[in-house]
Design a protein around this motif. Sequence first.
Motif, PDB file in Angstrom:
ATOM      1  N   ASP A   2       0.823  -1.202   0.000  1.00 54.94           N
ATOM      2  CA  ASP A   2       0.000   0.000   0.000  1.00 54.94           C
ATOM      3  C   ASP A   2       0.857   1.251   0.000  1.00 54.94           C
ATOM      4  N   ALA A  17      -3.424   7.081  -4.546  1.00 56.62           N
ATOM      5  CA  ALA A  17      -3.252   5.804  -3.849  1.00 56.62           C
ATOM      6  C   ALA A  17      -3.160   4.690  -4.876  1.00 56.62           C
ATOM      7  N   THR A  47      -4.309   3.473   3.919  1.00 59.00           N
ATOM      8  CA  THR A  47      -3.452   2.346   3.579  1.00 59.00           C
ATOM      9  C   THR A  47      -3.338   1.455   4.802  1.00 59.00           C
ATOM     10  N   GLY A 131       2.254   4.451   3.990  1.00 56.63           N
ATOM     11  CA  GLY A 131       2.528   3.125   3.465  1.00 56.63           C
ATOM     12  C   GLY A 131       3.977   3.043   3.006  1.00 56.63           C
TER      13      GLY A 131
END
Length: 197
Positions: A2, A17, A47, A131
């Motif tokens: 992530d 993302a 995440t 992440g």
Amino acid sequence: MDSSIGIKGRNFAIVAADTKISSSILVVKENHEKFQVIKDRIVMAMTGNQGDAFRTMLYVSESALYEEIQNGIELSPSVLAHMIQNKVHESLRRRQLDISSIVAGRGPEKYDLWSVDKYGAISSVPFCASGYAAYFVYGILDREYSEDITIDAALSIMQKCVNLLKERLMINLEGFMVKIVTDDGILTRTLVPEIKG
């Protein structure tokens, strides 16, 4: 693997993302949207454990809408970030949530970008990463960011970050979904890594 990245400017906020969900060495899903949009002016990205992230985003967004209706609290990125922080703090002693969050959007006076880590540490920042991206992209963000940044320049920085993640991470990142919050609403784009061979 992530990763999420956020950048804010004077009249916009951008959150990107990755779209992949993996568990250990298995890829579970390749086109998952890790965002929650609230009232066309606020975007949350989380995440970490996607079960925790989904439940937390749903809980926070519904609670925020309830608070707005019941108590007249105007929703802003700050309010949502603090609600996430409270949820993380509540869970710390029972069953810790494995999530990191980025909240971006238009507040009452300006555009805001908030970062909440898995221990509930919260900060209002001009740019952030969570992440695996946090290990790699802060150098690019720190070097390239300026307060009078434009949307195109911010997207260019995001592209550099995505390229770096593609180059450094062993898992294949197909692309990043990008949400751009402006006065006209929320725009969605996709960034695909551009690695020169």
